[in-house]
Design a protein around this motif. Structure first.
Motif, mmCIF file in Angstrom:
data_model
loop_
_atom_site.group_PDB
_atom_site.id
_atom_site.type_symbol
_atom_site.label_atom_id
_atom_site.label_comp_id
_atom_site.label_asym_id
_atom_site.label_seq_id
_atom_site.Cartn_x
_atom_site.Cartn_y
_atom_site.Cartn_z
ATOM 1 N N ARG A 120 0.948 -2.954 -6.395
ATOM 2 C CA ARG A 120 -0.382 -2.512 -6.837
ATOM 3 C C ARG A 120 -0.958 -1.488 -5.874
ATOM 4 N NH1 ARG A 120 -4.796 -4.035 -4.881
ATOM 5 N NH2 ARG A 120 -3.998 -5.959 -3.974
ATOM 6 N N ILE A 121 -0.833 -1.750 -4.579
ATOM 7 C CA ILE A 121 -1.360 -0.843 -3.551
ATOM 8 C C ILE A 121 -0.631 0.496 -3.605
ATOM 9 C CG2 ILE A 121 -1.540 -0.478 -1.060
ATOM 10 C CD1 ILE A 121 -1.888 -3.612 -0.855
ATOM 11 N N VAL A 163 -1.980 4.363 -4.516
ATOM 12 C CA VAL A 163 -1.823 5.527 -3.629
ATOM 13 C C VAL A 163 -1.114 6.651 -4.384
ATOM 14 C CG1 VAL A 163 -0.667 6.368 -1.544
ATOM 15 C CG2 VAL A 163 -1.893 4.186 -1.495
ATOM 16 N N LEU A 164 -0.027 6.315 -5.084
ATOM 17 C CA LEU A 164 0.734 7.342 -5.797
ATOM 18 C C LEU A 164 -0.064 7.968 -6.935
ATOM 19 C CD1 LEU A 164 4.270 5.685 -5.921
ATOM 20 C CD2 LEU A 164 3.518 7.587 -4.480
ATOM 21 N N ALA A 165 -0.941 7.206 -7.546
ATOM 22 C CA ALA A 165 -1.771 7.719 -8.634
ATOM 23 C C ALA A 165 -2.921 8.577 -8.124
ATOM 24 C CB ALA A 165 -2.314 6.565 -9.468
ATOM 25 N N GLY A 166 -3.108 8.576 -6.809
ATOM 26 C CA GLY A 166 -4.187 9.369 -6.230
ATOM 27 C C GLY A 166 -5.536 8.690 -6.291
ATOM 28 N N GLU A 167 -5.555 7.414 -6.617
ATOM 29 C CA GLU A 167 -6.816 6.680 -6.687
ATOM 30 C C GLU A 167 -7.411 6.475 -5.303
ATOM 31 O OE1 GLU A 167 -5.744 3.089 -8.713
ATOM 32 O OE2 GLU A 167 -5.384 4.123 -10.611
ATOM 33 N N MET A 168 -6.542 6.424 -4.291
ATOM 34 C CA MET A 168 -6.995 6.284 -2.910
ATOM 35 C C MET A 168 -5.919 6.825 -1.978
ATOM 36 S SD MET A 168 -6.622 2.182 -2.228
ATOM 37 C CE MET A 168 -6.933 1.533 -3.854
ATOM 38 N N ALA A 183 -6.299 2.718 1.362
ATOM 39 C CA ALA A 183 -5.565 1.532 0.908
ATOM 40 C C ALA A 183 -5.368 0.558 2.058
ATOM 41 C CB ALA A 183 -4.211 1.944 0.324
ATOM 42 N N ALA A 184 -5.043 1.086 3.230
ATOM 43 C CA ALA A 184 -4.845 0.229 4.394
ATOM 44 C C ALA A 184 -6.154 -0.466 4.774
ATOM 45 C CB ALA A 184 -4.320 1.058 5.561
ATOM 46 N N ARG A 185 -7.230 0.288 4.785
ATOM 47 C CA ARG A 185 -8.536 -0.270 5.161
ATOM 48 C C ARG A 185 -8.988 -1.332 4.153
ATOM 49 N NH1 ARG A 185 -10.759 4.228 5.923
ATOM 50 N NH2 ARG A 185 -11.603 4.540 3.841
ATOM 51 N N ARG A 186 -8.870 -1.054 2.859
ATOM 52 C CA ARG A 186 -9.306 -2.006 1.830
ATOM 53 C C ARG A 186 -8.482 -3.291 1.825
ATOM 54 N NH1 ARG A 186 -10.316 1.649 -3.598
ATOM 55 N NH2 ARG A 186 -11.902 3.001 -2.693
ATOM 56 N N ASN A 187 -7.213 -3.182 2.185
ATOM 57 C CA ASN A 187 -6.323 -4.344 2.133
ATOM 58 C C ASN A 187 -6.061 -4.958 3.499
ATOM 59 O OD1 ASN A 187 -5.389 -4.509 -0.813
ATOM 60 N ND2 ASN A 187 -5.244 -2.333 -0.321
ATOM 61 N N THR A 210 -4.670 -3.876 6.310
ATOM 62 C CA THR A 210 -3.340 -3.706 6.879
ATOM 63 C C THR A 210 -3.278 -2.326 7.519
ATOM 64 O OG1 THR A 210 -0.983 -3.931 6.422
ATOM 65 C CG2 THR A 210 -2.271 -2.808 4.760
ATOM 66 N N SER A 211 -2.152 -1.992 8.118
ATOM 67 C CA SER A 211 -2.051 -0.703 8.802
ATOM 68 C C SER A 211 -1.627 0.408 7.847
ATOM 69 C CB SER A 211 -1.039 -0.797 9.946
ATOM 70 O OG SER A 211 0.267 -0.942 9.428
ATOM 71 N N GLN A 212 -1.968 1.621 8.232
ATOM 72 C CA GLN A 212 -1.543 2.786 7.453
ATOM 73 C C GLN A 212 -0.017 2.903 7.473
ATOM 74 O OE1 GLN A 212 -3.539 6.490 8.350
ATOM 75 N NE2 GLN A 212 -5.442 5.416 8.865
ATOM 76 N N THR A 213 0.571 2.518 8.598
ATOM 77 C CA THR A 213 2.027 2.561 8.733
ATOM 78 C C THR A 213 2.680 1.651 7.705
ATOM 79 O OG1 THR A 213 1.780 2.960 11.097
ATOM 80 C CG2 THR A 213 3.941 2.230 10.334
ATOM 81 N N SER A 214 2.124 0.459 7.511
ATOM 82 C CA SER A 214 2.683 -0.481 6.526
ATOM 83 C C SER A 214 2.598 0.092 5.120
ATOM 84 C CB SER A 214 1.955 -1.817 6.572
ATOM 85 O OG SER A 214 2.211 -2.474 7.783
ATOM 86 N N VAL A 215 1.436 0.621 4.773
ATOM 87 C CA VAL A 215 1.256 1.168 3.426
ATOM 88 C C VAL A 215 2.196 2.353 3.211
ATOM 89 C CG1 VAL A 215 -0.376 2.281 1.843
ATOM 90 C CG2 VAL A 215 -1.134 0.357 3.251
#
Length: 106
Positions: A14-15, A19-24, A29-33, A35-40
């Motif tokens: 879902r995350i 990201v791929l759809a450009g929704e965020m 995505a990392a901040r909302r969930n 987690t780290s940007q590296t993980s996403v």
């Protein structure tokens, strides 16, 4: 320091799709969930690479393990059918010899 919680696969998908759809962005995505940007970014890259591999496998000559197993079963069945056919011919020939009239009875 404890290990961060693991995300279920459905959440990662879902995350990544968001990201791929450009929704965020990856950062959002990392901040909302939490987690780290590296993980996403890693999830996104893994998702894209797996998709690429799936499309590549469809055009290549490599068969999946399931397809390879089925091909092997087909070959085994063909061999068994051939053997049964030969046995049937031998039985028919031997039956013809037993059912034919004897030459000495005349």
């Amino acid at each position: 320091m404890s290990r961060p919680p693991q995300f279920p696969v459905e959440d990662k998908i879902r995350i990544v799709l968001s990201v791929l759809a450009g929704e965020m962005t990856v950062a959002e995505a990392a901040r909302r969930n939490k987690t780290s940007q590296t993980s996403v970014a890693k999830w996104r890259d893994q998702f894209l690479e797996s998709g690429k591999a799936g499309l590549t496998a469809g055009t290549s000559k490599q068969a999946s393990s399931r397809e390879a197993m089925l091909e092997e079963q087909i070959e085994d069945l063909k061999a068994a059918l051939g053997e049964a056919h030969v046995e049937l011919r031998v039985w028919k020939k031997s039956a013809e010899g037993r059912l034919a009239p004897s030459r000495t009875s005349r």
